[in-house]
Scaffold this motif. Sequence first.
Motif, mmCIF file in Angstrom:
data_model
loop_
_atom_site.group_PDB
_atom_site.id
_atom_site.type_symbol
_atom_site.label_atom_id
_atom_site.label_comp_id
_atom_site.label_asym_id
_atom_site.label_seq_id
_atom_site.Cartn_x
_atom_site.Cartn_y
_atom_site.Cartn_z
ATOM 1 N N GLU A 40 0.690 -1.047 0.029
ATOM 2 C CA GLU A 40 -0.094 -0.111 0.084
ATOM 3 C C GLU A 40 0.917 1.325 -0.157
ATOM 4 O OE1 GLU A 40 -4.123 0.097 1.556
ATOM 5 O OE2 GLU A 40 -3.269 -1.073 3.438
ATOM 6 N N PHE A 41 1.988 1.227 0.451
ATOM 7 C CA PHE A 41 3.002 2.367 0.576
ATOM 8 C C PHE A 41 4.110 2.092 0.176
ATOM 9 C CE2 PHE A 41 -0.407 2.534 3.829
ATOM 10 C CZ PHE A 41 -0.800 3.853 3.622
ATOM 11 N N ASP A 42 5.164 3.424 -0.396
ATOM 12 C CA ASP A 42 6.364 3.164 -0.641
ATOM 13 C C ASP A 42 7.008 3.307 0.731
ATOM 14 O OD1 ASP A 42 8.986 3.520 -1.172
ATOM 15 O OD2 ASP A 42 8.640 5.133 -2.993
ATOM 16 N N LEU A 43 7.708 2.393 1.393
ATOM 17 C CA LEU A 43 8.315 2.300 2.592
ATOM 18 C C LEU A 43 9.960 2.907 2.494
ATOM 19 C CD1 LEU A 43 6.716 -0.670 4.324
ATOM 20 C CD2 LEU A 43 5.719 1.883 4.167
ATOM 21 N N THR A 44 10.302 3.385 1.221
ATOM 22 C CA THR A 44 11.662 3.555 1.235
ATOM 23 C C THR A 44 12.691 4.196 2.327
ATOM 24 O OG1 THR A 44 11.414 3.579 -1.282
ATOM 25 C CG2 THR A 44 13.450 4.505 -0.315
ATOM 26 N N ARG A 45 11.933 5.251 2.863
ATOM 27 C CA ARG A 45 12.552 5.869 3.901
ATOM 28 C C ARG A 45 12.602 5.344 5.241
ATOM 29 N NH1 ARG A 45 9.420 11.951 3.013
ATOM 30 N NH2 ARG A 45 10.885 12.707 1.382
ATOM 31 N N LEU A 46 12.016 3.861 5.310
ATOM 32 C CA LEU A 46 11.917 3.110 6.692
ATOM 33 C C LEU A 46 13.019 2.297 6.322
ATOM 34 C CD1 LEU A 46 8.111 2.840 7.326
ATOM 35 C CD2 LEU A 46 9.766 4.652 8.021
ATOM 36 N N ARG A 47 14.029 1.998 5.199
ATOM 37 C CA ARG A 47 14.671 1.131 5.193
ATOM 38 C C ARG A 47 15.793 0.831 6.190
ATOM 39 N NH1 ARG A 47 17.117 3.131 0.789
ATOM 40 N NH2 ARG A 47 15.465 1.839 -0.751
ATOM 41 N N SER A 48 16.273 1.879 6.963
ATOM 42 C CA SER A 48 17.381 1.714 7.852
ATOM 43 C C SER A 48 16.729 1.322 9.312
ATOM 44 C CB SER A 48 17.927 3.248 8.093
ATOM 45 O OG SER A 48 16.954 4.360 8.782
ATOM 46 N N ILE A 49 15.403 1.499 9.602
ATOM 47 C CA ILE A 49 14.848 0.953 10.755
ATOM 48 C C ILE A 49 14.232 -0.445 10.716
ATOM 49 C CG2 ILE A 49 14.687 3.402 11.880
ATOM 50 C CD1 ILE A 49 11.731 2.913 11.157
ATOM 51 N N ILE A 60 9.986 13.917 8.630
ATOM 52 C CA ILE A 60 10.087 13.654 7.489
ATOM 53 C C ILE A 60 10.854 12.302 6.995
ATOM 54 C CG2 ILE A 60 12.061 15.186 7.072
ATOM 55 C CD1 ILE A 60 9.366 14.795 4.419
ATOM 56 N N ASP A 61 11.694 11.722 7.588
ATOM 57 C CA ASP A 61 12.668 10.724 7.606
ATOM 58 C C ASP A 61 11.816 9.511 7.966
ATOM 59 O OD1 ASP A 61 12.636 11.404 10.499
ATOM 60 O OD2 ASP A 61 14.554 10.012 10.700
ATOM 61 N N CYS A 62 10.405 9.513 8.626
ATOM 62 C CA CYS A 62 9.714 8.323 8.577
ATOM 63 C C CYS A 62 8.262 8.544 8.023
ATOM 64 C CB CYS A 62 9.388 8.333 10.376
ATOM 65 S SG CYS A 62 10.797 7.704 11.125
ATOM 66 N N GLN A 63 8.396 9.416 6.986
ATOM 67 C CA GLN A 63 7.143 9.690 6.172
ATOM 68 C C GLN A 63 7.265 8.426 5.040
ATOM 69 O OE1 GLN A 63 5.994 13.629 5.341
ATOM 70 N NE2 GLN A 63 6.477 14.200 7.629
ATOM 71 N N VAL A 64 6.019 8.148 4.754
ATOM 72 C CA VAL A 64 5.872 7.232 3.414
ATOM 73 C C VAL A 64 4.841 7.807 2.399
ATOM 74 C CG1 VAL A 64 6.596 5.331 4.873
ATOM 75 C CG2 VAL A 64 3.973 5.978 4.477
ATOM 76 N N ARG A 65 4.787 7.205 1.246
ATOM 77 C CA ARG A 65 3.857 7.600 0.362
ATOM 78 C C ARG A 65 2.961 6.590 -0.272
ATOM 79 N NH1 ARG A 65 7.673 11.107 -3.988
ATOM 80 N NH2 ARG A 65 8.291 12.668 -2.759
ATOM 81 N N PRO A 66 1.726 6.819 -0.231
ATOM 82 C CA PRO A 66 0.776 5.846 -0.606
ATOM 83 C C PRO A 66 0.887 5.577 -2.201
ATOM 84 C CG PRO A 66 -0.364 8.044 -0.468
ATOM 85 C CD PRO A 66 0.894 8.214 0.053
ATOM 86 N N ARG A 67 0.663 4.115 -2.543
ATOM 87 C CA ARG A 67 0.693 3.898 -3.930
ATOM 88 C C ARG A 67 -0.464 4.153 -4.775
ATOM 89 N NH1 ARG A 67 5.373 1.142 -4.399
ATOM 90 N NH2 ARG A 67 6.292 -0.030 -2.411
ATOM 91 N N LEU A 105 1.770 9.748 12.562
ATOM 92 C CA LEU A 105 0.902 9.346 11.223
ATOM 93 C C LEU A 105 2.294 9.610 10.395
ATOM 94 C CD1 LEU A 105 -1.640 9.204 9.764
ATOM 95 C CD2 LEU A 105 -2.010 11.625 9.647
ATOM 96 N N MET A 106 2.349 8.595 9.309
ATOM 97 C CA MET A 106 3.401 8.627 8.487
ATOM 98 C C MET A 106 3.131 9.352 7.226
ATOM 99 S SD MET A 106 5.458 5.006 9.052
ATOM 100 C CE MET A 106 4.053 4.049 8.653
ATOM 101 N N GLY A 107 2.169 9.837 6.999
ATOM 102 C CA GLY A 107 1.630 10.632 5.682
ATOM 103 C C GLY A 107 0.364 10.233 5.176
ATOM 104 N N GLU A 108 -0.016 10.630 4.240
ATOM 105 C CA GLU A 108 -1.404 10.681 3.558
ATOM 106 C C GLU A 108 -1.963 9.353 3.520
ATOM 107 O OE1 GLU A 108 -1.810 12.744 -0.074
ATOM 108 O OE2 GLU A 108 -1.146 14.588 0.839
ATOM 109 N N PRO A 109 -3.205 9.248 3.655
ATOM 110 C CA PRO A 109 -4.138 7.788 3.513
ATOM 111 C C PRO A 109 -3.770 7.178 2.246
ATOM 112 C CG PRO A 109 -5.442 9.447 3.922
ATOM 113 C CD PRO A 109 -4.123 10.116 3.815
#
Length: 269
Positions: free
Chosen positions: A119-128, A199-206, A236-240
Motif C-alpha cells: 500500500e505504501f512506498d516505505l523507502t524512507r524506513l529502510r534503515s529501521i 520527514i525521515d519516517c514519512q511514506v507515500r501511498p501507492r 502518522l507517517m503520511g497521507e492515507p
Amino acid sequence: MNRNPIVTQALTRAATPQFAERRAQPSLRLSVDWARSEAEVREAQALRYQVFAVEMGARLAPPKGAPAGLDIDLFDAYCEHLLVRAGSSDDEPGPVIGTYRVLTPAAAKRAGGLYSDTEFDLTRLRSIRPRLVEIGRSCVHADHRSGGAILALWGALAEFMARNGLNTVIGCASVSMRDGGHYAASLWRQIAAQHLAPIDCQVRPRLPLPIAHLRQDLQVEPPALIRGYLRCGAKLMGEPAWDPDFNTADLPLLLRTADLPARFRRISG
C-alpha cells in the motif's frame, strides 16, 4: 505458500492477564496471549471476518478453498496472532474479542515483504526495518471498543518487542469511506496537525486517497482504535492510501517503543 495458515511458535508470551484485568469491565476479565494452534488462529480470523466483511462490508479475497466465514490472506501464515478474550474467570477465558497479527523482521523476509509494502512506498524506513515489526488486521468486537482491549493488546505487544530487541512498530489504521471519503480526509487533516511523523519516517501511498477533492474541514471524532494508538504515542507517517476492496482509507502509523507512555514501559521493562 501453504493454502492455510501454519501457526509458528510465538517468540515470547504476552503480558500478564492481570494488566488487562484492571481495565476490564467489572463483570468481565480480559486475558491476552498468543495463538498456539490453528484453531486459535481461526478464532481470530472469524472475528476479523465479522468486523471487516459483515460490519464494514469489505470485499475479501481469501485463498482458494479457504473455509467460509473467515478472513484469511497470504500473510497470515507468516504472522504471530495476538488474541484478547473476554471471560468471567480463568477457567472460562471466553471468546476472542480483539486481535492483532504481528509480522517480525525475519518473518517479513520469508514473506517477501510487509503487507504495508503493498500500500505504501516505505523507502524512507529502510534503515529501521531490521528492528521493526508490522501489526495488521487489527480489530476489536463492537461491544468492547471502550479501550480495555486495545490497551491489553498494546501491553502485550510492548513486552514482545522488548524481549526480542525490537523498537518500532508500524501498521495501517483503516477508516470507512461509506460517505465518499470526506470523513477520512478530514480525519487525516485533523490528526496530521498534531501527530505527523518526522520527514525521515514519512511514506507515500501507492493509491492515494484523493484528499484534494474531498472535504477536509469536518470536525470529526477519531475511531476508538485510532484514539488508542495516538494515546500510546503513535505518529502518522503520511497521507492515507485508498483500499477499494475494503472501501477504506488506510492511515499509516508508526510507534517507537521509546515513545510509549510510562505504564507500558513498566510492563515491558
